[in-house]
Scaffold this motif. Structure first.
Motif, PDB file in Angstrom:
ATOM      1  N   GLU A 214       0.848  -1.212   0.000  1.00 19.64           N
ATOM      2  CA  GLU A 214       0.000   0.000   0.000  1.00 19.64           C
ATOM      3  C   GLU A 214       0.880   1.257   0.000  1.00 19.64           C
ATOM      4  OE1 GLU A 214      -3.720  -2.052   0.068  1.00 19.64           O
ATOM      5  OE2 GLU A 214      -3.078  -0.015  -0.467  1.00 19.64           O
ATOM      6  N   MET A 215       1.938   1.222   0.823  1.00 16.32           N
ATOM      7  CA  MET A 215       2.846   2.395   0.895  1.00 16.32           C
ATOM      8  C   MET A 215       3.559   2.575  -0.443  1.00 16.32           C
ATOM      9  SD  MET A 215       4.822   2.251   4.518  1.00 16.32           S
ATOM     10  CE  MET A 215       3.983   2.010   6.089  1.00 16.32           C
ATOM     11  N   VAL A 216       4.036   1.442  -1.004  1.00 14.05           N
ATOM     12  CA  VAL A 216       4.748   1.537  -2.287  1.00 14.05           C
ATOM     13  C   VAL A 216       3.831   2.184  -3.322  1.00 14.05           C
ATOM     14  CG1 VAL A 216       5.700   0.204  -4.210  1.00 14.05           C
ATOM     15  CG2 VAL A 216       6.291  -0.407  -1.844  1.00 14.05           C
ATOM     16  N   TYR A 217       2.593   1.702  -3.369  1.00 10.75           N
ATOM     17  CA  TYR A 217       1.663   2.203  -4.390  1.00 10.75           C
ATOM     18  C   TYR A 217       1.443   3.704  -4.224  1.00 10.75           C
ATOM     19  CZ  TYR A 217      -2.534   2.685  -7.261  1.00 10.75           C
ATOM     20  OH  TYR A 217      -3.440   3.078  -8.225  1.00 10.75           O
ATOM     21  N   LEU A 218       1.255   4.133  -2.975  1.00 10.40           N
ATOM     22  CA  LEU A 218       1.010   5.566  -2.739  1.00 10.40           C
ATOM     23  C   LEU A 218       2.236   6.389  -3.129  1.00 10.40           C
ATOM     24  CD1 LEU A 218      -0.919   7.226   0.010  1.00 10.40           C
ATOM     25  CD2 LEU A 218       1.515   7.793  -0.058  1.00 10.40           C
ATOM     26  N   LEU A 219       3.410   5.913  -2.757  1.00  7.87           N
ATOM     27  CA  LEU A 219       4.642   6.662  -3.082  1.00  7.87           C
ATOM     28  C   LEU A 219       4.895   6.681  -4.588  1.00  7.87           C
ATOM     29  CD1 LEU A 219       6.949   5.403  -0.173  1.00  7.87           C
ATOM     30  CD2 LEU A 219       5.942   7.686  -0.438  1.00  7.87           C
ATOM     31  N   GLN A 220       4.537   5.581  -5.266  1.00  9.41           N
ATOM     32  CA  GLN A 220       4.679   5.563  -6.725  1.00  9.41           C
ATOM     33  C   GLN A 220       3.806   6.644  -7.363  1.00  9.41           C
ATOM     34  OE1 GLN A 220       3.642   1.455  -7.577  1.00  9.41           O
ATOM     35  NE2 GLN A 220       5.798   0.909  -7.991  1.00  9.41           N
ATOM     36  N   GLN A 221       2.552   6.715  -6.891  1.00  9.32           N
ATOM     37  CA  GLN A 221       1.630   7.712  -7.460  1.00  9.32           C
ATOM     38  C   GLN A 221       2.142   9.126  -7.194  1.00  9.32           C
ATOM     39  OE1 GLN A 221      -0.535   6.416  -9.556  1.00  9.32           O
ATOM     40  NE2 GLN A 221       0.387   4.513  -8.780  1.00  9.32           N
ATOM     41  N   GLU A 222       2.708   9.327  -6.020  1.00  6.86           N
ATOM     42  CA  GLU A 222       3.232  10.663  -5.697  1.00  6.86           C
ATOM     43  C   GLU A 222       4.412  11.022  -6.589  1.00  6.86           C
ATOM     44  OE1 GLU A 222       1.815  11.126  -1.051  1.00  6.86           O
ATOM     45  OE2 GLU A 222       3.955  11.153  -1.519  1.00  6.86           O
ATOM     46  N   MET A 223       5.273  10.035  -6.876  1.00  5.28           N
ATOM     47  CA  MET A 223       6.415  10.298  -7.778  1.00  5.28           C
ATOM     48  C   MET A 223       5.891  10.724  -9.147  1.00  5.28           C
ATOM     49  SD  MET A 223       9.394   9.672  -6.415  1.00  5.28           S
ATOM     50  CE  MET A 223       9.313   9.804  -4.650  1.00  5.28           C
ATOM     51  N   LEU A 224       4.926   9.955  -9.640  1.00  6.97           N
ATOM     52  CA  LEU A 224       4.409  10.246 -10.981  1.00  6.97           C
ATOM     53  C   LEU A 224       3.746  11.619 -11.010  1.00  6.97           C
ATOM     54  CD1 LEU A 224       2.953   6.717 -11.893  1.00  6.97           C
ATOM     55  CD2 LEU A 224       5.098   7.751 -12.724  1.00  6.97           C
ATOM     56  N   LYS A 225       3.003  11.957  -9.955  1.00  3.05           N
ATOM     57  CA  LYS A 225       2.336  13.280  -9.887  1.00  3.05           C
ATOM     58  C   LYS A 225       3.386  14.402  -9.936  1.00  3.05           C
ATOM     59  CE  LYS A 225      -1.498  12.129  -6.988  1.00  3.05           C
ATOM     60  NZ  LYS A 225      -1.404  11.910  -5.548  1.00  3.05           N
ATOM     61  N   GLN A 226       4.562  14.100  -9.318  1.00  2.75           N
ATOM     62  CA  GLN A 226       5.615  15.143  -9.325  1.00  2.75           C
ATOM     63  C   GLN A 226       6.396  15.138 -10.637  1.00  2.75           C
ATOM     64  OE1 GLN A 226       8.135  14.826  -5.788  1.00  2.75           O
ATOM     65  NE2 GLN A 226       6.367  14.007  -4.654  1.00  2.75           N
ATOM     66  N   GLY A 227       6.002  14.244 -11.561  1.00  2.00           N
ATOM     67  CA  GLY A 227       6.673  14.175 -12.859  1.00  2.00           C
ATOM     68  C   GLY A 227       7.994  13.424 -12.814  1.00  2.00           C
ATOM     69  N   ILE A 228       8.213  12.699 -11.735  1.00  2.18           N
ATOM     70  CA  ILE A 228       9.449  11.884 -11.654  1.00  2.18           C
ATOM     71  C   ILE A 228       9.093  10.498 -12.179  1.00  2.18           C
ATOM     72  CG2 ILE A 228      11.321  11.090 -10.164  1.00  2.18           C
ATOM     73  CD1 ILE A 228      10.435  13.220  -8.125  1.00  2.18           C
ATOM     74  N   THR A 229       9.409  10.233 -13.438  1.00  2.00           N
ATOM     75  CA  THR A 229       8.932   9.000 -14.087  1.00  2.00           C
ATOM     76  C   THR A 229      10.058   8.011 -14.393  1.00  2.00           C
ATOM     77  OG1 THR A 229       9.235   9.979 -16.271  1.00  2.00           O
ATOM     78  CG2 THR A 229       7.071  10.294 -15.198  1.00  2.00           C
TER      79      THR A 229
END
Ligand SMILES: NC(=O)NCCC(=O)O
Ligand SMILES: [Zn+2]
Ligand SMILES: [Zn+2]
Length: 482
Positions: free
Chosen positions: A191-206
């Motif tokens: 769950e934490m990984v998924y949330l942090l992944q989404q946050e990275m993508l939102k910040q444009g870090i792909t």
């Protein structure tokens, strides 16, 4: 079957080492001692082991050959993967049957058994519990009682795919207790990984640099601690795969200090590769290192070595799960879709000898313990596997402590186009590998035979998780002394 006399070597087992000859007859070790006292069978080939260590063939408890994962399938199948293993001195792999959610376990098991028929070395399976209902509970019983499975894997990561929740963990751990099977976990909080992944993508870090940022060590430490707690409450031992950081190593050590039966596995890669690889400017290079848990800051490697040296961590593996550059490129614009996995099945033992024994961290016997014997014990196939002793399978590696080689994708036997140990010069190499008493690797020549590998059944543990002494043919070793 031919007979082989291995003469003049130093036999190294997990408990001790001594100068001794080894006679292999019909695929089993027939005698260990002084060959001048023996009546040798006719047609016995002789291998000169002078100056070499004679050790139990390596056992890799964590591989994924022919694994359909994240929209593609690994480039190494059960033939190429086990052939590469033999070239590195590993003679048995324990791979994984990983059912899709809602897929009957027995259907997935038969599928993987079919894929593994081409294996060149012996193999066995952990079975993953990726969903739960009464049929899963039933199938676990059939797998243990009829198919020789004695371990079940639980992915606490990979949300929306193969991740299992706490309720499934508890149901499955309780079933493992009933059956005498070892529960194992991939410990990352999905769950934490998924949330942090989404946050990275939102910040444009792909890019791949986001991969370790979305799976910090704390995420592994929390899941390890949670799995250990569930195991404690359910009254089962637990085996934590690919322990990569001090947080999970410490969680294991704390639990063991309380007398809980917790065991830990370390990947060769996590001991020598660090997270700087993800900051490499070349996408293909960085993506080639995307695996989970990620390679960590160098400072974690000391905790892993201390765990192995102190006996708080027990086995070494590779998580050999190979995807080539074109497959990794699927995640060109989104790091969360880069297929997770790296290789290593051929390099594991040489990397561990070079960084473990040559550095003084490990004795040769401790090397045998963490590359073979401990896995055999923890998954109940000792001493059939993991020991140079009469009656055991004649799976052996003859090791030249003075030999050296450069590890490279240009010369490795995996089908992958990348090697995470690229360019590393190691001292200490396998000169001969014998599988079922047949020389399959000799001085750089690989004679792996497709389909020669056998499915290895692993008996259930006793009610108190005691392990039975396991022999391949349940026969007393035949004395060959005159
Ligand atoms: N480790 C990895 O990145 N891929 C293989 C699946 C797993 O073991 O998590
Ligand atoms: Zn994993
Ligand atoms: Zn894995």
């Amino acid at each position: 079957m031919c007979n082989v006399l291995i003469k003049g070597g130093t036999v190294v087992n997990a408990d001790c080492q001594r100068r001794a000859d080894v006679l292999c007859v019909d695929g089993l070790i027939a005698a260990v001692g002084d060959a001048s006292q023996w009546d040798l069978p006719a047609h016995t080939d002789v291998v000169d082991a002078g100056g070499l260590y004679v050790m139990p063939g390596g056992i890799d408890p964590h591989t994924h050959m022919n694994f359909p994962f994240m929209g593609t399938t690994t480039v190494d199948d059960f033939y190429s993967g086990t052939a590469a293993a033999l070239a590195g001195g590993t003679t048995t792999i324990i791979d994984f049957v990983i059912p899709n959610p809602q897929q009957p376990l027995m259907e997935a098991y038969q599928q993987w058994r079919g894929w593994a028929e081409k294996a060149a070395a012996d193999y066995s399976f952990h079975v993953a519990i990726t969903w739960w209902d009464e049929s899963v509970r039933e199938d676990m019983g059939q797998l243990v009682q009829q198919e020789g499975v004695n371990s079940f894997k639980h992915f606490m990561a990979y949300k929306n795919a193969i991740m299992c929740d706490d309720e499934t963990l508890m149901n499955s751990f309780r079933r493992c207790l009933e059956l005498g099977a070892m529960p194992t976990v991939h410990a990352e909080n999905g769950e934490m990984v998924y949330l942090l992944q989404q946050e990275m993508l939102k910040q444009g870090i792909t890019g791949p640099e986001a991969h370790p940022l979305s799976r910090p060590p704390e995420v592994e430490g929390e899941a390890a601690n949670r799995a250990i707690t569930v195991a404690s409450i359910m009254g089962v031992p637990i085996y934590v795969v690919h322990v990569s950081c001090r947080e999970s190593a410490e969680a294991i050590a704390r639990a063991r200090g309380r007398g809980q039966r917790v065991y830990g596995e370390v990947l060769a890669g996590h001991l020598v590769v660090d997270d700087s690889v993800y900051r490499h400017p070349d996408f293909a290079f960085a993506a080639a290192h995307v695996m989970s848990p990620p390679f960590r800051d160098k400072s974690h490697q000391a905790a892993l070595w201390h765990g192995l040296q102190s006996g708080q961590l027990h086995t070494t593996a590779t998580d050999h799960c190979t995807f080539c550059a074109s497959q990794k490129a699927a995640g060109q614009d989104n790091f969360t879709t880069i297929p997770n996995g790296c290789g290593g099945v051929e390099e594991r033992m040489a990397v561990l000898w070079d960084t473990g024994v040559n550095s003084g961290r490990l004795t040769p016997s401790e090397f045998v313990a963490i590359t073979s014997a401990n896995t055999a014990r923890l998954f109940n196939i000792y001493p059939r596997k993991g020991a140079v002793t009469p009656g055991a399978d004649a799976d052996l590696v003859l090791w030249d402590p003075q030999g050296s080689k450069v590890l490279s994708a240009a010369t490795h036997h995996s089908r992958n186009d990348f090697n995470i140990f690229e360019g590393r010069i190691v001292t200490g190499v396998p000169v001969y590998t014998l599988s079922q008493g047949v020389v399959v690797w000799a001085d750089g020549a690989l004679r792996a035979r497709e389909g020669a590998g056998r499915y290895i059944k692993r008996p259930a543990f006793g009610p108190d998780f005691s392990a039975a002494a396991v022999w391949e043919r349940h026969r007393a070793p035949q004395a060959v002394q005159r």
